[in-house]
Write a protein that holds these residues in place. Structure first.
Motif, PDB file in Angstrom:
ATOM      1  N   LYS A  76       0.831  -1.204   0.000  1.00  0.00           N
ATOM      2  CA  LYS A  76       0.000   0.000   0.000  1.00  0.00           C
ATOM      3  C   LYS A  76       0.867   1.257   0.000  1.00  0.00           C
ATOM      4  CE  LYS A  76      -3.894   2.314   2.288  1.00  0.00           C
ATOM      5  NZ  LYS A  76      -3.563   3.579   1.707  1.00  0.00           N
ATOM      6  N   ALA A  77       2.032   1.201   0.618  1.00  0.00           N
ATOM      7  CA  ALA A  77       2.936   2.362   0.619  1.00  0.00           C
ATOM      8  C   ALA A  77       3.314   2.748  -0.802  1.00  0.00           C
ATOM      9  CB  ALA A  77       4.191   2.051   1.432  1.00  0.00           C
ATOM     10  N   PHE A  78       3.541   1.766  -1.657  1.00  0.00           N
ATOM     11  CA  PHE A  78       3.893   2.035  -3.044  1.00  0.00           C
ATOM     12  C   PHE A  78       2.666   2.489  -3.841  1.00  0.00           C
ATOM     13  CE2 PHE A  78       7.056  -1.157  -1.652  1.00  0.00           C
ATOM     14  CZ  PHE A  78       8.154  -0.323  -1.668  1.00  0.00           C
ATOM     15  N   ALA A  79       1.513   1.888  -3.545  1.00  0.00           N
ATOM     16  CA  ALA A  79       0.278   2.299  -4.220  1.00  0.00           C
ATOM     17  C   ALA A  79      -0.011   3.772  -3.941  1.00  0.00           C
ATOM     18  CB  ALA A  79      -0.886   1.427  -3.770  1.00  0.00           C
ATOM     19  N   ASP A  80       0.189   4.176  -2.697  1.00  0.00           N
ATOM     20  CA  ASP A  80      -0.044   5.574  -2.322  1.00  0.00           C
ATOM     21  C   ASP A  80       0.938   6.506  -3.021  1.00  0.00           C
ATOM     22  OD1 ASP A  80      -2.090   4.693  -0.674  1.00  0.00           O
ATOM     23  OD2 ASP A  80      -0.937   4.897   1.185  1.00  0.00           O
ATOM     24  N   THR A  81       2.185   6.085  -3.132  1.00  0.00           N
ATOM     25  CA  THR A  81       3.204   6.900  -3.796  1.00  0.00           C
ATOM     26  C   THR A  81       2.875   7.089  -5.274  1.00  0.00           C
ATOM     27  OG1 THR A  81       4.912   6.190  -2.253  1.00  0.00           O
ATOM     28  CG2 THR A  81       5.671   7.057  -4.357  1.00  0.00           C
ATOM     29  N   PRO A  99       3.077  -2.358  -7.238  1.00  0.00           N
ATOM     30  CA  PRO A  99       2.653  -1.231  -6.406  1.00  0.00           C
ATOM     31  C   PRO A  99       1.134  -1.186  -6.195  1.00  0.00           C
ATOM     32  CG  PRO A  99       2.976  -0.454  -8.619  1.00  0.00           C
ATOM     33  CD  PRO A  99       3.311  -1.938  -8.620  1.00  0.00           C
ATOM     34  N   LEU A 100       0.545  -2.328  -5.856  1.00  0.00           N
ATOM     35  CA  LEU A 100      -0.892  -2.415  -5.583  1.00  0.00           C
ATOM     36  C   LEU A 100      -1.095  -2.921  -4.162  1.00  0.00           C
ATOM     37  CD1 LEU A 100      -1.986  -4.216  -8.871  1.00  0.00           C
ATOM     38  CD2 LEU A 100      -2.178  -1.775  -8.358  1.00  0.00           C
ATOM     39  N   GLU A 101      -2.081  -2.366  -3.468  1.00  0.00           N
ATOM     40  CA  GLU A 101      -2.360  -2.801  -2.101  1.00  0.00           C
ATOM     41  C   GLU A 101      -2.728  -4.281  -2.074  1.00  0.00           C
ATOM     42  OE1 GLU A 101      -5.196  -1.562   1.690  1.00  0.00           O
ATOM     43  OE2 GLU A 101      -5.274  -0.373  -0.143  1.00  0.00           O
ATOM     44  N   GLY A 102      -2.310  -4.964  -1.008  1.00  0.00           N
ATOM     45  CA  GLY A 102      -2.630  -6.375  -0.859  1.00  0.00           C
ATOM     46  C   GLY A 102      -1.438  -7.224  -0.468  1.00  0.00           C
ATOM     47  N   GLY A 103      -0.258  -6.617  -0.314  1.00  0.00           N
ATOM     48  CA  GLY A 103       0.935  -7.327   0.138  1.00  0.00           C
ATOM     49  C   GLY A 103       1.375  -6.775   1.487  1.00  0.00           C
ATOM     50  N   VAL A 121      -9.947  -9.015  -5.752  1.00  0.00           N
ATOM     51  CA  VAL A 121     -11.025  -8.041  -5.631  1.00  0.00           C
ATOM     52  C   VAL A 121     -10.417  -6.643  -5.685  1.00  0.00           C
ATOM     53  CG1 VAL A 121     -12.768  -9.523  -4.538  1.00  0.00           C
ATOM     54  CG2 VAL A 121     -11.017  -8.504  -3.106  1.00  0.00           C
ATOM     55  N   LEU A 122     -11.087  -5.634  -5.186  1.00  0.00           N
ATOM     56  CA  LEU A 122     -10.504  -4.294  -5.163  1.00  0.00           C
ATOM     57  C   LEU A 122      -9.258  -4.293  -4.292  1.00  0.00           C
ATOM     58  CD1 LEU A 122     -13.741  -2.149  -4.705  1.00  0.00           C
ATOM     59  CD2 LEU A 122     -12.492  -2.611  -6.828  1.00  0.00           C
ATOM     60  N   SER A 123      -8.291  -3.444  -4.616  1.00  0.00           N
ATOM     61  CA  SER A 123      -7.032  -3.439  -3.867  1.00  0.00           C
ATOM     62  C   SER A 123      -7.233  -3.237  -2.366  1.00  0.00           C
ATOM     63  CB  SER A 123      -6.087  -2.364  -4.420  1.00  0.00           C
ATOM     64  OG  SER A 123      -5.598  -2.757  -5.675  1.00  0.00           O
TER      65      SER A 123
END
Length: 139
Positions: A76-81, A99-103, A121-123
């Motif tokens: 999620k940190a990368f998704a936000d960036t 860079p997608l939430e879920g890890g 499903v959704l990230s």
């Protein structure tokens, strides 16, 4: 700044607990997902594709788990960036990186023993499931 260290690789029994906890969360919401658990050396320990989960999520779940363990932080940190745009968009040029939430990294005794990755499903929902799995080994 305190550095997080890698610990001994997660054992299969613990990885199964992570899978079960994540599947319970996914099932409670009727979300068909793929759940991957890697150890602290970034090797796959367990993979579970729930019934009706899309095949593309197999690779995505593994990529999320690998990114979380290799970079010692939730994806999620990368998704936000990336969502912020600008220089953060450079992350999209990396190979073997998701860079997608879920890890989420998995911890025991303050050390990283592996990571969980969830896709299907959704990230944000993948992240919710991954967090439920991660809680199974906290302590």
């Amino acid at each position: 700044m305190q550095m997080t260290e890698y610990g001994a690789p997660i054992a299969l029994a613990a990885a199964k607990k992570v899978l079960v906890a994540a599947e319970v969360e996914a099932s409670a919401n009727n979300w068909p997902v793929v759940i991957a658990v890697v150890d602290s050396t970034a090797h796959l320990v367990a993979l579970h594709r729930m019934e009706h989960a899309q095949f593309g999520s197999i690779e995505a779940a593994q990529a999320k788990a690998l990114t979380a363990v290799n970079f010692k932080r939730p994806t999620k940190a990368f998704a936000d960036t990336v969502a912020e745009g600008g220089n953060g968009m450079r992350l999209l040029s990396r190979e073997n990186f998701c860079p997608l939430e879920g890890g989420i990294p998995l911890f025991a005794g303050g050390r990283i023993i592996g990571a969980i990755g969830v896709s299907g499903v959704l990230s944000a929902q993948d992240g919710q499931i991954a967090a439920a799995g991660a809680r199974a080994v906290e302590g």
